[in-house]
Every structure is written in structure tokens, then in C-alpha cells.
Design an enzyme around this catalytic site. Structure first.
Site, PDB file in Angstrom:
ATOM      1  N   TYR A  78       0.839  -1.221   0.000  1.00 32.70           N
ATOM      2  CA  TYR A  78       0.000   0.000   0.000  1.00 32.70           C
ATOM      3  C   TYR A  78       0.864   1.258   0.000  1.00 32.70           C
ATOM      4  O   TYR A  78       0.529   2.246  -0.658  1.00 32.70           O
ATOM      5  CB  TYR A  78      -0.994  -0.040   1.174  1.00 32.70           C
ATOM      6  CG  TYR A  78      -2.003  -1.142   0.983  1.00 32.70           C
ATOM      7  CD1 TYR A  78      -1.899  -2.361   1.672  1.00 32.70           C
ATOM      8  CD2 TYR A  78      -3.012  -1.015   0.026  1.00 32.70           C
ATOM      9  CE1 TYR A  78      -2.795  -3.396   1.444  1.00 32.70           C
ATOM     10  CE2 TYR A  78      -3.909  -2.058  -0.211  1.00 32.70           C
ATOM     11  CZ  TYR A  78      -3.788  -3.245   0.480  1.00 32.70           C
ATOM     12  OH  TYR A  78      -4.662  -4.276   0.228  1.00 32.70           O
ATOM     13  N   CYS A 102      -5.260   2.321  13.988  1.00 33.45           N
ATOM     14  CA  CYS A 102      -4.492   1.711  15.087  1.00 33.45           C
ATOM     15  C   CYS A 102      -5.314   0.563  15.671  1.00 33.45           C
ATOM     16  O   CYS A 102      -6.444   0.758  16.123  1.00 33.45           O
ATOM     17  CB  CYS A 102      -4.226   2.762  16.183  1.00 33.45           C
ATOM     18  SG  CYS A 102      -3.402   2.064  17.638  1.00 33.45           S
ATOM     19  N   GLY A 148     -18.356   2.114 -13.350  1.00 33.91           N
ATOM     20  CA  GLY A 148     -17.002   1.573 -13.400  1.00 33.91           C
ATOM     21  C   GLY A 148     -16.723   0.498 -12.387  1.00 33.91           C
ATOM     22  O   GLY A 148     -15.642   0.492 -11.773  1.00 33.91           O
ATOM     23  N   HIS A 198     -14.574   0.651   1.244  1.00 32.16           N
ATOM     24  CA  HIS A 198     -13.404  -0.235   1.289  1.00 32.16           C
ATOM     25  C   HIS A 198     -12.202   0.457   1.906  1.00 32.16           C
ATOM     26  O   HIS A 198     -11.092  -0.075   1.851  1.00 32.16           O
ATOM     27  CB  HIS A 198     -13.051  -0.735  -0.129  1.00 32.16           C
ATOM     28  CG  HIS A 198     -14.061  -1.711  -0.664  1.00 32.16           C
ATOM     29  ND1 HIS A 198     -14.054  -2.150  -1.968  1.00 32.16           N
ATOM     30  CD2 HIS A 198     -15.130  -2.323  -0.080  1.00 32.16           C
ATOM     31  CE1 HIS A 198     -15.060  -2.999  -2.157  1.00 32.16           C
ATOM     32  NE2 HIS A 198     -15.724  -3.109  -1.032  1.00 32.16           N
TER      33      HIS A 198
HETATM   34  N1  APR Z   1     -15.285   3.824 -17.894  1.00 33.55           N
HETATM   35  C1  APR Z   1     -16.224   2.984 -17.390  1.00 33.55           C
HETATM   36  N2  APR Z   1     -15.941   1.748 -16.905  1.00 33.55           N
HETATM   37  C2  APR Z   1     -14.654   1.364 -16.966  1.00 33.55           C
HETATM   38  C3  APR Z   1     -13.616   2.175 -17.492  1.00 33.55           C
HETATM   39  C4  APR Z   1     -13.987   3.449 -17.974  1.00 33.55           C
HETATM   40  N3  APR Z   1     -13.073   4.306 -18.494  1.00 33.55           N
HETATM   41  N4  APR Z   1     -12.442   1.479 -17.433  1.00 33.55           N
HETATM   42  C5  APR Z   1     -12.732   0.283 -16.867  1.00 33.55           C
HETATM   43  N5  APR Z   1     -14.060   0.209 -16.598  1.00 33.55           N
HETATM   44  C6  APR Z   1     -14.791  -0.893 -15.960  1.00 33.55           C
HETATM   45  C7  APR Z   1     -14.335  -2.282 -16.362  1.00 33.55           C
HETATM   46  O1  APR Z   1     -15.050  -2.737 -17.503  1.00 33.55           O
HETATM   47  C8  APR Z   1     -14.707  -3.089 -15.108  1.00 33.55           C
HETATM   48  O2  APR Z   1     -16.036  -3.584 -15.205  1.00 33.55           O
HETATM   49  O3  APR Z   1     -14.520  -0.792 -14.573  1.00 33.55           O
HETATM   50  C9  APR Z   1     -14.636  -2.067 -13.972  1.00 33.55           C
HETATM   51  C10 APR Z   1     -13.465  -2.277 -13.026  1.00 33.55           C
HETATM   52  O4  APR Z   1     -13.650  -3.528 -12.405  1.00 33.55           O
HETATM   53  P1  APR Z   1     -12.596  -4.027 -11.318  1.00 33.55           P
HETATM   54  O5  APR Z   1     -11.214  -3.885 -11.844  1.00 33.55           O
HETATM   55  O6  APR Z   1     -13.097  -5.362 -10.858  1.00 33.55           O
HETATM   56  O7  APR Z   1     -12.738  -2.971 -10.119  1.00 33.55           O
HETATM   57  P2  APR Z   1     -13.908  -2.855  -9.057  1.00 33.55           P
HETATM   58  O8  APR Z   1     -15.206  -3.303  -9.637  1.00 33.55           O
HETATM   59  O9  APR Z   1     -13.837  -1.474  -8.514  1.00 33.55           O
HETATM   60  O10 APR Z   1     -13.446  -3.895  -7.915  1.00 33.55           O
HETATM   61  C11 APR Z   1     -14.253  -3.942  -6.762  1.00 33.55           C
HETATM   62  O11 APR Z   1     -12.684  -5.456  -5.750  1.00 33.55           O
HETATM   63  O12 APR Z   1     -10.550  -6.127  -5.290  1.00 33.55           O
HETATM   64  C12 APR Z   1     -11.622  -5.452  -4.774  1.00 33.55           C
HETATM   65  O13 APR Z   1     -11.494  -3.801  -3.122  1.00 33.55           O
HETATM   66  C13 APR Z   1     -11.278  -4.015  -4.498  1.00 33.55           C
HETATM   67  O14 APR Z   1     -12.775  -2.127  -4.555  1.00 33.55           O
HETATM   68  C14 APR Z   1     -12.297  -3.230  -5.312  1.00 33.55           C
HETATM   69  C15 APR Z   1     -13.388  -4.240  -5.569  1.00 33.55           C
END
Ligand code: APR
Length: 240
Positions: free
Chosen positions: A57, A118, A177, A110
Site C-alpha cells: 500500500y 491503530c 465503473g 473499502h
Molecule cells: N469507464 C467505465 N468503466 C470502466 C472504465 C472506464 N473508463 N475502465 C474500466 N471500466 C470498468 C471495467 O469494464 C470493469 O467492469 O470498470 C470495472 C473495473 O472492475 P474491477 O477492476 O473489478 O474494479 P472494481 O469493480 O472497482 O473492484 C471492486 O474489488 O478487489 C476489490 O477492493 C477491491 O474495490 C475493489 C473491488
């Protein structure tokens, strides 16, 4: 799209920050393709090797500190400032791009990259600097008990009381997203829909959650969300 809404909830995921240059988690070049969740995002990993988890991180911080909000973040702020409804942001993201876009009513379910908690006194330390197993808590002065304020898989989400209230009273739910594969956030659309909200999914593609959305708006959020907000504002003012 209705003439007017009174309570709008926007769930955001890593995709809204993609156009700010930040990695998502599950795309080809995603964060989870370079690190195993089991090594950096579970409480067992932290107990097994806290130094390695802190380092993961700490290494993300400079990029997230530098990142700038994109038109999608700014569109949400515009909606909050110009549309006469309560607009709340439930974000899965640990970056602070919604804050940098001057949005408000932001709930980081999250956690946040610039915070550590802490485990001795429960107080939050806000810092963009490195946190380690040596870090002394500024509140209780105990060393070595700081954990990144990131919700690990298997831990309870933050702000869930508030989230339940928002989902059960909103009449418009936007998901922007997110791949909709991580629960309980992936089930928020079902709750909102159950209570009568109109639901929109903003993504590059249909997600596994698409069944629960009334509408799908495909494309980059930096383009689709500003247009949606302008249409909402125009509809509200009777121009559309
Ligand atoms: N505009 C719209 N959507 C987008 C764009 C964009 N420019 N770029 C990517 N995406 C979409 C992808 O198609 C995908 O469906 O965003 C999504 C990202 O998905 P993930 O990578 O799985 O991220 P997220 O859904 O936020 O993950 C959820 O998983 O690992 C845990 O804690 C972590 O908060 C995270 C959670």
C-alpha cells in the site's frame, strides 16, 4: 430517465478512476494480475507478513497522491451542486479522486489509501507517508499496531448503516465503473431496485450484474457520465 429524482446514490468502482491513469483490479493489466489477493488483501496476509502488506500500500500512495480527477468525477460534483436532490457517493475506491473533485457525501466502504487504523485504540491516522510495523500511533503512542485502513476481503465494510439507509430511500441508483463481482457492494443495485429505484450501469461492457439494471450506458465514464448529468439537468429544467 424521469423528470425529477429526490435521492440519488452513485456507486463507483476502479473504472471511474481509469481515465485518471489509475489501474483497475481485473483488467488484463489490473492490480490483481500483478499481486495475489491472498498476499496483500486479506487479514491472514497481514497477520502473516505485515511488512509486505504495508509495503504494497505504501508503494501505491505516490501514484494515487499524484492522480487528478477526470470528467466523470467532476460530473458527479456538478450533479451535487446543480441538481436539487440529495446525491451520495458510495465508493469502493481507496483513492481520493472524489474529494479532489470537490464532491461531498462520500462513503469509502473499502477504506482509504491515505489512512491507517491503530489496532490498539481504533483511531485513524491520515497520512500519505509510509506506514510500517514501526509506526507509532499518534493517539495512544503504541508502536507496531497500525494497519492500512483498507477493508481486506473477509472484513466488514465501512459505513454500512449509512449505506443501508441510502439504498432503501434512493429513487435513482447509478453504478459507475465496477465489475460487480465483489460482494456486498455488487448486491447494492438489487437493494436499490427492491426499494423502487431506477438503476443505470455505466461501464465499457455488460457486467455479470447486468440483470438488475434498468439501463446500460456503454462507453468511457469520462464521456458518458458528463452527458448523462447534462441530460438530467436539462430534463429537470424542462429543456428536454
Ligand atoms: N469507464 C467505465 N468503466 C470502466 C472504465 C472506464 N473508463 N475502465 C474500466 N471500466 C470498468 C471495467 O469494464 C470493469 O467492469 O470498470 C470495472 C473495473 O472492475 P474491477 O477492476 O473489478 O474494479 P472494481 O469493480 O472497482 O473492484 C471492486 O474489488 O478487489 C476489490 O477492493 C477491491 O474495490 C475493489 C473491488
Amino acid at each position: 430517465m424521469k423528470q425529477n429524482y429526490s435521492s440519488i446514490v452513485i456507486l463507483t468502482g476502479a473504472g471511474i478512476s481509469a481515465e485518471s491513469g489509475l489501474s483497475t483490479f481485473r483488467s488484463e493489466n489490473g492490480l490483481w494480475n500483478h499481486h495475489r489477493v491472498e498476499d496483500v488483501a486479506t487479514i491472514e496476509a497481514f497477520q502473516r507478513n505485515p511488512e509486505y502488506v504495508h509495503e504494497f500500500y505504501n508503494e501505491l500512495k505516490p501514484e494515487l497522491l499524484k492522480a487528478k480527477p477526470n470528467p466523470a468525477h467532476l460530473a458527479i460534483t456538478k450533479l451535487q451542486n446543480e441538481y436539487p436532490a440529495c446525491v451520495s457517493i458510495i465508493t469502493q475506491n481507496v483513492d481520493t479522486l472524489h474529494e479532489k473533485a470537490k464532491s461531498h457525501n462520500i462513503y469509502h466502504i473499502h477504506g482509504q489509501i491515505n489512512q491507517a487504523v491503530c489496532l490498539n485504540c481504533g483511531q485513524i491516522l491520515e497520512t500519505w507517508g509510509d506506514v510500517s510495523t514501526e509506526t507509532v500511533c499518534p493517539h495512544c503512542a503504541v508502536a507496531g499496531m497500525m494497519k492500512p485502513n483498507i477493508v481486506f476481503f473477509g472484513e466488514n465494510l465501512l459505513f454500512m448503516d449509512k449505506v443501508e439507509k441510502l439504498l432503501s430511500t434512493c429513487d435513482l441508483f447509478l453504478s459507475v465503473g465496477t465489475s460487480g463481482v465483489v460482494f456486498p457492494a455488487a448486491a447494492f443495485v438489487q437493494t436499490a431496485k427492491l426499494y423502487g429505484a431506477e438503476t443505470f450501469e455505466f461501464n465499457l461492457e455488460k457486467t455479470s450484474n447486468n440483470f438488475y439494471f434498468d439501463h446500460h450506458i456503454f462507453g468511457k465514464a469520462g464521456e458518458t457520465l458528463p452527458k448523462f448529468v447534462d441530460d438530467l439537468l436539462a430534463t429537470k429544467s424542462g429543456q428536454l
